[in-house]
Design a protein around this motif. Structure first.
Motif, PDB file in Angstrom:
ATOM      1  N   GLU A  98       0.836  -1.204   0.000  1.00  0.00           N
ATOM      2  CA  GLU A  98       0.000   0.000   0.000  1.00  0.00           C
ATOM      3  C   GLU A  98       0.868   1.249   0.000  1.00  0.00           C
ATOM      4  OE1 GLU A  98      -2.923   2.362  -0.421  1.00  0.00           O
ATOM      5  OE2 GLU A  98      -3.652   0.371   0.116  1.00  0.00           O
ATOM      6  N   VAL A  99       1.893   1.286   0.852  1.00  0.00           N
ATOM      7  CA  VAL A  99       2.738   2.478   0.931  1.00  0.00           C
ATOM      8  C   VAL A  99       3.655   2.587  -0.287  1.00  0.00           C
ATOM      9  CG1 VAL A  99       4.668   1.493   2.265  1.00  0.00           C
ATOM     10  CG2 VAL A  99       4.082   3.892   2.530  1.00  0.00           C
ATOM     11  N   LEU A 100       4.194   1.463  -0.776  1.00  0.00           N
ATOM     12  CA  LEU A 100       5.057   1.513  -1.966  1.00  0.00           C
ATOM     13  C   LEU A 100       4.256   1.939  -3.197  1.00  0.00           C
ATOM     14  CD1 LEU A 100       7.218  -1.716  -1.490  1.00  0.00           C
ATOM     15  CD2 LEU A 100       7.935   0.663  -1.169  1.00  0.00           C
ATOM     16  N   PHE A 101       3.067   1.385  -3.348  1.00  0.00           N
ATOM     17  CA  PHE A 101       2.214   1.736  -4.484  1.00  0.00           C
ATOM     18  C   PHE A 101       1.801   3.203  -4.401  1.00  0.00           C
ATOM     19  CE2 PHE A 101      -1.866   2.064  -6.679  1.00  0.00           C
ATOM     20  CZ  PHE A 101      -1.597   1.420  -7.872  1.00  0.00           C
ATOM     21  N   SER A 102       1.511   3.692  -3.189  1.00  0.00           N
ATOM     22  CA  SER A 102       1.101   5.091  -3.007  1.00  0.00           C
ATOM     23  C   SER A 102       2.234   6.047  -3.381  1.00  0.00           C
ATOM     24  CB  SER A 102       0.667   5.332  -1.565  1.00  0.00           C
ATOM     25  OG  SER A 102      -0.457   4.545  -1.236  1.00  0.00           O
ATOM     26  N   ILE A 103       3.468   5.706  -2.978  1.00  0.00           N
ATOM     27  CA  ILE A 103       4.618   6.539  -3.323  1.00  0.00           C
ATOM     28  C   ILE A 103       4.811   6.574  -4.834  1.00  0.00           C
ATOM     29  CG2 ILE A 103       7.139   6.701  -3.178  1.00  0.00           C
ATOM     30  CD1 ILE A 103       6.908   5.577  -0.326  1.00  0.00           C
ATOM     31  N   PHE A 104       4.737   5.417  -5.478  1.00  0.00           N
ATOM     32  CA  PHE A 104       4.881   5.341  -6.933  1.00  0.00           C
ATOM     33  C   PHE A 104       3.785   6.138  -7.634  1.00  0.00           C
ATOM     34  CE2 PHE A 104       3.698   3.112 -10.908  1.00  0.00           C
ATOM     35  CZ  PHE A 104       4.864   3.339 -11.625  1.00  0.00           C
TER      36      PHE A 104
END
Length: 343
Positions: free
Chosen positions: A255-261
């Protein structure tokens, strides 16, 4: 049997402390208006309709510390872990209280707390179950990075009644099951006591949201879960794959990696909160269809979706290739579901 009796009594005390402190916070917050998340704020992640205290993490933290001290006594390594957790918890509590702590200072405090726990417990990531080992310094630095990452990832998913606390509840139960299976008793006991502390908060948070976890609570639970997973997977006598930790926490991590991307692609600040997470999109769909209790049902849908991944992780905790494949499958399903929600 005596040790188990003491463990169950300590857990029961932790549950009562958590429930009692959280209930007291609800009453005091309504009268004194402190630690309150306003229903009229312009935060993009606000989805509640009543002024609600966001200091629920205080009850969980006090209960965890109290239960651990009752059971372990003043064991120095455990106290070191709790002190490191305290620093991380306070970095979030300060945000809950005044929103005056800068992101850089909050990050530095989290790094220091993670380092302190790793150093005092002599626990860090050295083996990724891929045939090589990190040197000590690299392992410590990577561990701090990973722990701070899962700490903030847990906070990212804290948006609806029972979502972050429910996910963490399942994570700690899974840790306890695997730790029991491999007879890593310290980790089993800490996970068991933490589960009881979370339950005391959860019954007030879900489904009606009488109190919120807050940044302090989310940071504390994310860090503690991450640290226990590091300790569990880095003990060579356990036979637990290093990828068990990632597969168990793949939802908040991705969730956090996808949000940053996603934010980078949109040329937005990588850490700026918004209302475009998967859980907020699901909530929007349910609300548009006028589904009753859309807040709580959003949490139920997501938790139901990730339970199979957690079950497989627990059953396959020794099998690195299967755990890596499980993470890949989750990423693909999440990405497909997200794109479907945006249409």
């Amino acid at each position: 049997m005596e040790a188990y009796d003491t463990l169950f009594i300590s857990a029961l005390i932790g549950f009562v402390i958590s429930l009692g402190v959280c209930f007291g916070i609800i009453i005091l917050s309504s009268r004194l208006h402190f630690f309150v998340d306003s229903a009229t704020s312009d935060k993009p992640q606000r989805f509640h309709t009543d002024n609600t205290s966001r200091a629920g993490g205080l009850g969980i933290f006090i209960a965890c510390v109290g239960a651990c001290v009752i059971f372990f006594g003043f064991d120095k390594p455990v106290l070191g872990l709790l002190f490191g957790s305290l620093i991380i918890f306070l970095s979030g509590l300060a945000e809950d209280f005044s929103s005056a702590l800068s992101p850089k200072l909050r990050l530095l405090l989290q790094c220091f707390g993670a380092f302190l726990a790793c150093y005092t417990m002599h626990t860090y990531i050295s083996d990724l179950s891929l045939g090589f080992h990190f040197p000590y310094v690299v392992g410590i630095l990577f561990s701090v990075f990973a722990l701070v990452g899962v700490t903030n990832a847990t906070n990212i998913i804290d948006g609806f009644n029972g979502l972050a606390s429910g996910v963490c509840l399942l994570i700690f139960i899974a840790i306890a099951i695997v730790a029991y299976e491999v007879q890593d008793w310290d980790i089993f006991q800490i996970a068991f006591l933490s589960t009881a502390a979370i339950l005391g908060f959860f019954v007030l948070n879900f489904p009606y949201g009488k109190i919120f976890l807050g940044d302090g609570g989310a940071y504390f639970l994310g860090f503690l879960a991450g640290f226990l997973l590091v300790a569990l997977t880095q003990n060579p006598s356990n036979g637990v794959s290093a990828w068990f930790g990632l597969s168990l926490m793949i939802y908040p991590v991705w969730e956090v990696l996808f949000s940053i991307f996603r934010r980078k692609r949109q040329k937005a600040h990588a850490m700026q909160p918004d209302s475009l997470h998967l859980h907020t999109l699901i909530f929007a769909r349910l609300s548009a269809r006028k589904v009753s209790s859309a807040n709580a049902k959003t949490s139920l849908l997501i938790i139901a979706a990730i339970v199979p991944f957690m079950l497989i992780s627990v059953l396959c905790y020794q099998h690195t290739a299967l755990l890596i494949a499980l993470c890949v499958v989750f990423v693909l399903i999440y990405t497909f579901a997200y794109r479907a929600m945006r249409i």
